[in-house]
Scaffold this active site. Structure first.
Site, PDB file in Angstrom:
ATOM      1  N   TRP A 102       0.815  -1.315   0.340  1.00 31.73           N
ATOM      2  CA  TRP A 102       0.153   0.044   0.023  1.00 31.73           C
ATOM      3  C   TRP A 102       0.905   1.287  -0.152  1.00 31.73           C
ATOM      4  O   TRP A 102       0.491   2.422  -0.618  1.00 31.73           O
ATOM      5  CB  TRP A 102      -0.965  -0.140   1.073  1.00 31.73           C
ATOM      6  N   ASP A 172      -1.661   6.873   5.909  1.00 29.87           N
ATOM      7  CA  ASP A 172      -2.682   5.766   5.437  1.00 29.87           C
ATOM      8  C   ASP A 172      -2.808   4.912   6.800  1.00 29.87           C
ATOM      9  O   ASP A 172      -2.355   4.026   7.103  1.00 29.87           O
ATOM     10  CB  ASP A 172      -2.214   5.128   4.255  1.00 29.87           C
ATOM     11  N   LYS A 196     -13.321  -1.176   6.188  1.00 33.22           N
ATOM     12  CA  LYS A 196     -12.393  -2.263   7.094  1.00 33.22           C
ATOM     13  C   LYS A 196     -12.954  -1.954   8.674  1.00 33.22           C
ATOM     14  O   LYS A 196     -13.914  -2.811   8.998  1.00 33.22           O
ATOM     15  CB  LYS A 196     -11.227  -2.099   7.255  1.00 33.22           C
TER      16      LYS A 196
HETATM   17  N1  PMP Z   1      -4.505   1.456   1.868  1.00 40.57           N
HETATM   18  C1  PMP Z   1      -4.460   0.603   2.773  1.00 40.57           C
HETATM   19  C2  PMP Z   1      -3.577   0.105   3.761  1.00 40.57           C
HETATM   20  C3  PMP Z   1      -5.529  -0.381   2.264  1.00 40.57           C
HETATM   21  O1  PMP Z   1      -5.631  -1.770   2.807  1.00 40.57           O
HETATM   22  C4  PMP Z   1      -6.228  -0.237   1.258  1.00 40.57           C
HETATM   23  C5  PMP Z   1      -7.328  -1.164   0.722  1.00 40.57           C
HETATM   24  N2  PMP Z   1      -7.358  -2.598   1.074  1.00 40.57           N
HETATM   25  C6  PMP Z   1      -6.111   1.114   0.611  1.00 40.57           C
HETATM   26  C7  PMP Z   1      -5.249   1.770   0.632  1.00 40.57           C
HETATM   27  C8  PMP Z   1      -7.027   1.308  -0.839  1.00 40.57           C
HETATM   28  O2  PMP Z   1      -8.454   1.786  -0.260  1.00 40.57           O
HETATM   29  P1  PMP Z   1      -9.533   1.608  -1.031  1.00 40.57           P
HETATM   30  O3  PMP Z   1      -9.817   0.398  -1.900  1.00 40.57           O
HETATM   31  O4  PMP Z   1     -10.653   2.372  -0.210  1.00 40.57           O
HETATM   32  O5  PMP Z   1      -9.252   2.844  -2.164  1.00 40.57           O
END
Ligand code: PMP
Length: 361
Positions: A102, A172, A196
């Site tokens: 991520w 994040d 989540k």
């Molecule tokens: N950052 C992290 C740590 C994630 O786990 C995720 C999704 N699993 C995201 C960003 C991306 O999020 P989204 O699908 O809401 O755009």
């Protein structure tokens, strides 16, 4: 009704109380003769939901008055782009700490906008741990420092945040928001996809200090402008009303069980149960991550062979435990144990792990 234990990484299990409350009010919201999701977002009833959601977030996370709470569309992924667009101005550089999948996505988006410096990259240790403060190469003139506090796929988490001096720290926190209290003295921005620990998919929670907000560019298309969202109290355009309503119900549930202290207590109980089971398995279950960086939200482990992992996952499914397959990029097993996962769910999983080992060890 038979609900199974859903260990998915997101969208993820939500508090049963919140789901039932929504179900009971879904068709006719508080005797209005219509569903909340059919109402104008400028009306009185929706406004009450919107305001209470923001007030509860402020209360539970103890957000200071000098910070803004925003509910935006586009998930966390839109923030990967919005952040550099707003703050990575020409002639500046931003520091990114690369700790896994991520964090890498965030860096990738920032590079399309401007100059980026990688303050640390965990590639050498296969992203199995978070760095120590002294390993970071931080630029005192950076526009901001970005980190991912909990790597959902890799299963590693910052235990405490690095000191970035006067440079704004942007986190994040998608897969751990509301799992611990935050020190707002150290953090200028957190953002998190809702799907989540909060609600269904379709929203990102953004909390931003006024100090950082005042630096945001305004010469951008409207949706990308933090100042417009702040000015409009996240009602600049039509907000994701259903997601915000579900967030409100989740937050009410959090308050009803005792708020942050109880969330922390349950978090530690659940994480310890799983890590103890792995540690006490004599090497049958193996954690690929460094002990000091283990995530309390996404617990990852391997079995002695891929064949055994396949059987483990199949049999877990038969025992009403789903979502335990590790991310396709890394394989293995992963249990996402967000706030709404009951302690009983983790008890069922660890009982099953011991039983499986006895039969197949
Ligand atoms: N950052 C992290 C740590 C994630 O786990 C995720 C999704 N699993 C995201 C960003 C991306 O999020 P989204 O699908 O809401 O755009």
């Amino acid at each position: 009704m038979s609900r199974i234990y859903n260990f998915s990484a997101g969208p993820a299990t939500l508090p049963l109380e919140a789901l039932e409350e929504a179900a009971g009010q879904f068709v006719d919201y508080e005797n209005s003769g219509m569903s909340l999701i059919e109402m104008s977002h400028r009306g009185k009833q929706y406004d009450a939901v919107h305001s209470e959601t923001i007030a509860l977030l402020r209360e539970i996370l103890q957000v200071p008055d000098t910070s803004h709470v925003l509910l935006l569309q586009g998930g966390a992924t839109l923030q990967f782009g919005m952040i550099p667009l707003a703050f990575l101005k020409s002639g500046m550089s931003a520091d990114y700490i690369t700790t896994g999948s991520w964090a890498k996505k965030a860096v990738g988006d920032a590079r399309t906008v401007g100059a980026v410096s990688v303050a640390w990259d965990g590639a050498d240790c296969s992203y199995s741990r978070m760095p120590a403060q002294q390993e970071l190469t931080l630029n005192p003139n950076a526009a901001y420092v970005h980190l991912c506090s909990n790597e959902t796929i890799g299963g590693i988490q910052w235990q405490s945040f690095p000191d970035t001096g006067t440079v704004p720290l942007v986190c994040d926190m998608s897969s751990e928001i509301l799992s611990r209290p935050l020190d707002w003295e150290k953090i200028d921005m957190v953002y998190a996809g809702a799907q989540k620990n909060l609600a269904p998919a379709g929203m990102a929670l953004v909390i931003m200090s006024e100090r950082l907000a005042s630096m945001a560019r305004k010469d951008l298309p409207a949706y990308l402008r933090y100042d417009l969202h702040i000015e409009g109290n996240s009602l600049y355009n039509t907000p994701p009303t259903f997601v915000i309503w579900m967030t409100q119900l989740t937050l009410k549930w959090i308050k009803s069980i005792g708020g942050m202290p109880e969330l922390e207590r349950r978090r530690d109980e659940k994480a310890s149960m799983l890590y103890d089971t792995i540690t006490n398995s004599g090497g049958y279950y193996r954690s690929p991550v460094d002990q000091a960086s283990r995530s309390t939200m996404n617990v990852v482990w391997r079995l002695p062979s891929e064949e055994l992992e396949k059987q483990f996952l199949q049999q877990a499914e038969q025992e009403s435990m789903s979502g335990l397959k590790g991310h396709r990029s890394v394989g293995g097993c992963r249990a996402s144990i967000y706030n709404a996962m009951p302690v009983e769910g983790v008890k069922a999983l660890t009982d099953f792990m011991r039983e499986f080992m006895k039969k197949n060890g």
